[in-house]
Enzyme design. Structure first.
Site, PDB file in Angstrom:
ATOM      1  N   ARG A  63      23.329 -10.022  53.937  1.00  0.00           N
ATOM      2  CA  ARG A  63      22.245  -9.762  54.884  1.00  0.00           C
ATOM      3  C   ARG A  63      21.540 -11.059  55.268  1.00  0.00           C
ATOM      4  O   ARG A  63      21.053 -11.224  56.385  1.00  0.00           O
ATOM      5  CB  ARG A  63      21.220  -8.754  54.343  1.00  0.00           C
ATOM      6  CG  ARG A  63      20.267  -8.293  55.441  1.00  0.00           C
ATOM      7  CD  ARG A  63      19.112  -7.378  55.034  1.00  0.00           C
ATOM      8  NE  ARG A  63      19.466  -6.390  54.070  1.00  0.00           N
ATOM      9  CZ  ARG A  63      19.157  -6.475  52.766  1.00  0.00           C
ATOM     10  NH1 ARG A  63      18.457  -7.504  52.320  1.00  0.00           N
ATOM     11  NH2 ARG A  63      19.521  -5.539  51.933  1.00  0.00           N
ATOM     12  N   TYR A 116      10.854 -11.118  79.610  1.00  0.00           N
ATOM     13  CA  TYR A 116      11.960 -10.151  79.558  1.00  0.00           C
ATOM     14  C   TYR A 116      11.378  -8.784  79.181  1.00  0.00           C
ATOM     15  O   TYR A 116      10.535  -8.704  78.282  1.00  0.00           O
ATOM     16  CB  TYR A 116      13.014 -10.626  78.542  1.00  0.00           C
ATOM     17  CG  TYR A 116      13.957  -9.529  78.137  1.00  0.00           C
ATOM     18  CD1 TYR A 116      14.689  -8.834  79.100  1.00  0.00           C
ATOM     19  CD2 TYR A 116      14.092  -9.151  76.810  1.00  0.00           C
ATOM     20  CE1 TYR A 116      15.535  -7.797  78.739  1.00  0.00           C
ATOM     21  CE2 TYR A 116      14.935  -8.125  76.435  1.00  0.00           C
ATOM     22  CZ  TYR A 116      15.647  -7.442  77.408  1.00  0.00           C
ATOM     23  OH  TYR A 116      16.475  -6.417  77.051  1.00  0.00           O
ATOM     24  N   ASP A 188      11.755 -19.343  74.803  1.00  0.00           N
ATOM     25  CA  ASP A 188      12.988 -18.569  74.940  1.00  0.00           C
ATOM     26  C   ASP A 188      13.797 -19.257  76.042  1.00  0.00           C
ATOM     27  O   ASP A 188      13.446 -19.195  77.220  1.00  0.00           O
ATOM     28  CB  ASP A 188      12.655 -17.119  75.286  1.00  0.00           C
ATOM     29  CG  ASP A 188      13.909 -16.252  75.441  1.00  0.00           C
ATOM     30  OD1 ASP A 188      14.992 -16.821  75.707  1.00  0.00           O
ATOM     31  OD2 ASP A 188      13.800 -15.022  75.323  1.00  0.00           O
ATOM     32  N   LYS A 213      24.141 -14.018  75.967  1.00  0.00           N
ATOM     33  CA  LYS A 213      24.236 -14.495  77.352  1.00  0.00           C
ATOM     34  C   LYS A 213      25.153 -15.721  77.437  1.00  0.00           C
ATOM     35  O   LYS A 213      26.280 -15.653  77.014  1.00  0.00           O
ATOM     36  CB  LYS A 213      22.837 -14.761  77.896  1.00  0.00           C
ATOM     37  CG  LYS A 213      21.801 -13.728  77.474  1.00  0.00           C
ATOM     38  CD  LYS A 213      22.121 -12.310  77.934  1.00  0.00           C
ATOM     39  CE  LYS A 213      21.025 -11.357  77.470  1.00  0.00           C
ATOM     40  NZ  LYS A 213      21.387  -9.953  77.601  1.00  0.00           N
TER      41      LYS A 213
HETATM   42  C1  3LM Z   1      18.610  -8.728  80.687  1.00  0.00           C
HETATM   43  N1  3LM Z   1      18.111  -9.729  78.585  1.00  0.00           N
HETATM   44  O1  3LM Z   1      19.362  -8.085  81.418  1.00  0.00           O
HETATM   45  P1  3LM Z   1      19.501  -9.205  73.540  1.00  0.00           P
HETATM   46  N2  3LM Z   1      15.360 -13.001  75.914  1.00  0.00           N
HETATM   47  C2  3LM Z   1      15.776 -13.021  77.195  1.00  0.00           C
HETATM   48  C3  3LM Z   1      16.669 -12.036  77.647  1.00  0.00           C
HETATM   49  O2  3LM Z   1      17.054 -12.077  78.924  1.00  0.00           O
HETATM   50  C4  3LM Z   1      17.114 -11.038  76.767  1.00  0.00           C
HETATM   51  C5  3LM Z   1      16.659 -11.057  75.440  1.00  0.00           C
HETATM   52  C6  3LM Z   1      15.787 -12.059  75.052  1.00  0.00           C
HETATM   53  C7  3LM Z   1      18.748  -8.694  79.220  1.00  0.00           C
HETATM   54  C8  3LM Z   1      19.397  -7.712  78.533  1.00  0.00           C
HETATM   55  S1  3LM Z   1      18.332  -5.495  79.603  1.00  0.00           S
HETATM   56  C9  3LM Z   1      18.485  -3.834  79.157  1.00  0.00           C
HETATM   57  C10 3LM Z   1      19.737  -6.378  78.981  1.00  0.00           C
HETATM   58  C11 3LM Z   1      15.270 -14.061  78.107  1.00  0.00           C
HETATM   59  C12 3LM Z   1      18.045  -9.941  77.203  1.00  0.00           C
HETATM   60  C13 3LM Z   1      17.135 -10.054  74.429  1.00  0.00           C
HETATM   61  O3  3LM Z   1      18.772  -8.401  72.494  1.00  0.00           O
HETATM   62  O4  3LM Z   1      20.619 -10.022  72.997  1.00  0.00           O
HETATM   63  O5  3LM Z   1      19.862  -8.368  74.720  1.00  0.00           O
HETATM   64  O6  3LM Z   1      18.457 -10.324  74.072  1.00  0.00           O
HETATM   65  O7  3LM Z   1      17.708  -9.457  81.152  1.00  0.00           O
END
Ligand code: 3LM
Length: 401
Positions: A63, A116, A188, A213
């Site tokens: 973990r 986000y 971020d 991403k």
């Molecule tokens: C999106 N974004 O479509 P995950 N920080 C940033 C992000 O863009 C995102 C996260 C953190 C998107 C995901 S929306 C339903 C799908 C700037 C994610 C969070 O938990 O790995 O998705 O990251 O903008």
């Protein structure tokens, strides 16, 4: 690792492929093996105690740490210029583990007003339930910090480029305003990737990525990471990850991310080249009301972007003169570009936050569109398809808009 015969450190692309791994130590395997194990055995009880007390390096339980993950973390830390990194199961796991590890009741966090959507919900809906005060301001004007920081401010948190608009926040200007406050600056940097932007070089204390991403780049897994000084990263791992969220990244995902990272620079260059062409085409199109792409010359974003980013990534936002209805109609006409959330993949992806949020509100009435996001905003993540094919698809979808 050194570049043979030359007195200089290896470049970005070389480190993205080799950093932290020596095949001679693992049977000559050129691709790093995947350690699929949840637990580790010990020679004796003393030996286990030595690992628990950090007298000897070793692993106890998956973990908190795993060798495949550890290699990914070392490589990411190297590329970002950070002392340490903790990789977790998603970008939101990174945001949650960071905030819940570093904030306590009565602390304050200053955030950029637009974030986000799920980070927005975490800060606006969840943190206040734990007695943490969230202070949203418009950080595109860093002078606003003067009235927002108090003795209780522990973190200043923002995305640059920001989701969904791609607006740019001046990291060095925020750092200058926050100096001497004791607050830590968290960026971020998901929309940029460490090839395009390294916030620690501009005065940030911690960097966060959704590895889902650009860094993984192939749209086939979820992952996240936090990078910064070793003591803080250890706190996020030993508290936030180990017993607050338990949001461990699988070794298989860690391996796939390293596979994706080998081409990060190549991909980012191609992403940026196509995105620049698309942004310029949109800016000149009669149906388009506005475009936001950090490397569109002439804008305020451009001046800041040139100081802190080496190129654009492939994220942009735009609005049509025909507004919300025009956005829906244009998107429905696209044939190559996928109507999908997420970003940074080989496939080009397009989304319209306002229609998604409206739909979500039917089920979750408390959902709010992040402040600063307009109804007409369309977000585009330009992929790695041929630039001309992308231009053609957008042009045909705009015809009649
Ligand atoms: C999106 N974004 O479509 P995950 N920080 C940033 C992000 O863009 C995102 C996260 C953190 C998107 C995901 S929306 C339903 C799908 C700037 C994610 C969070 O938990 O790995 O998705 O990251 O903008």
């Amino acid at each position: 690792m050194s570049t043979h015969g030359k007195n200089r450190p290896p470049g970005f692309q070389t480190r993205a492929i080799h950093h932290g791994y020596d095949p001679r130590k693992l049977l000559g395997a050129v691709a790093p093996p995947i350690f699929m194990t949840s637990t580790y055995s010990f020679e004796g009880v003393e030996d286990a105690a030595a690992v628990m007390s950090h007298e000897r390096e070793g692993y106890l339980y998956g973990r908190t740490a795993n060798p495949t993950q550890a290699l990914l973390e070392a490589r990411l830390a190297n590329l970002e210029g950070a002392e340490a990194c903790v990789a977790v199961a998603s970008g939101m796991a990174a945001v949650g583990s960071l905030m819940l590890s570093l904030l306590s009741q009565d602390d304050e966090i200053v955030v950029h007003r637009t974030l986000y959507s799920n980070t927005y919900s975490l800060t606006r809906q969840a943190l206040p339930r734990f007695g943490i005060k969230v202070v949203p301001i418009d950080l595109t004007d860093p002078s606003r910090l003067d009235g927002a920081i108090t003795k209780k401010t522990k973190l200043i948190y923002f995305e640059t480029p920001g989701n969904p608009s791609s607006e740019v926040i001046d990291i060095a200007a925020v750092a200058a305003r926050a100096r001497n406050s004791g607050a830590r600056i968290v960026v971020d940097s998901t929309f940029a990737s460490p090839y395009v932007q390294r916030p620690l070089e501009h005065g940030a204390h911690l960097v966060l990525h959704s590895l889902t991403k650009y860094i993984n780049g192939h749209g086939d897994l979820l992952a996240g990471a936090v990078l910064g000084d070793a003591a803080t990263i250890d706190r996020i791992r030993s508290n936030g990850l180990n017993f607050i969220t338990g949001a461990t990244l699988s070794p298989m995902a860690a391996f796939l991310i390293m596979r994706g990272m080998k081409t990060l620079k190549l991909r980012m260059k191609q992403h940026a080249e196509s995105a620049q062409a698309v942004a310029e085409m949109l800016a000149a199109h009669p149906a388009v009301a506005w475009v936001r792409y950090p490397f569109l010359p002439g804008s305020r974003d451009y001046e800041v972007a040139r100081r802190q980013m080496i190129s654009g990534s492939a994220m942009m936002s735009f609005g049509l003169k025909a507004g919300y209805a025009g956005a829906v109609a244009m998107m429905d006409r696209l044939q190559l570009i996928s109507r999908a959330v997420s970003l940074g993949d080989a496939e080009s992806l397009i989304m319209h936050p306002a229609s998604l949020i409206r739909a979500r509100q039917k089920f979750y009435p408390e959902t709010r569109m992040a402040e600063g996001v307009t109804d007409d905003l369309i977000r585009l993540s330009i992929g790695l398809e041929e630039t001309d094919d992308l231009l053609d698809d957008i042009t045909q979808a705009l015809a009649g808009a």
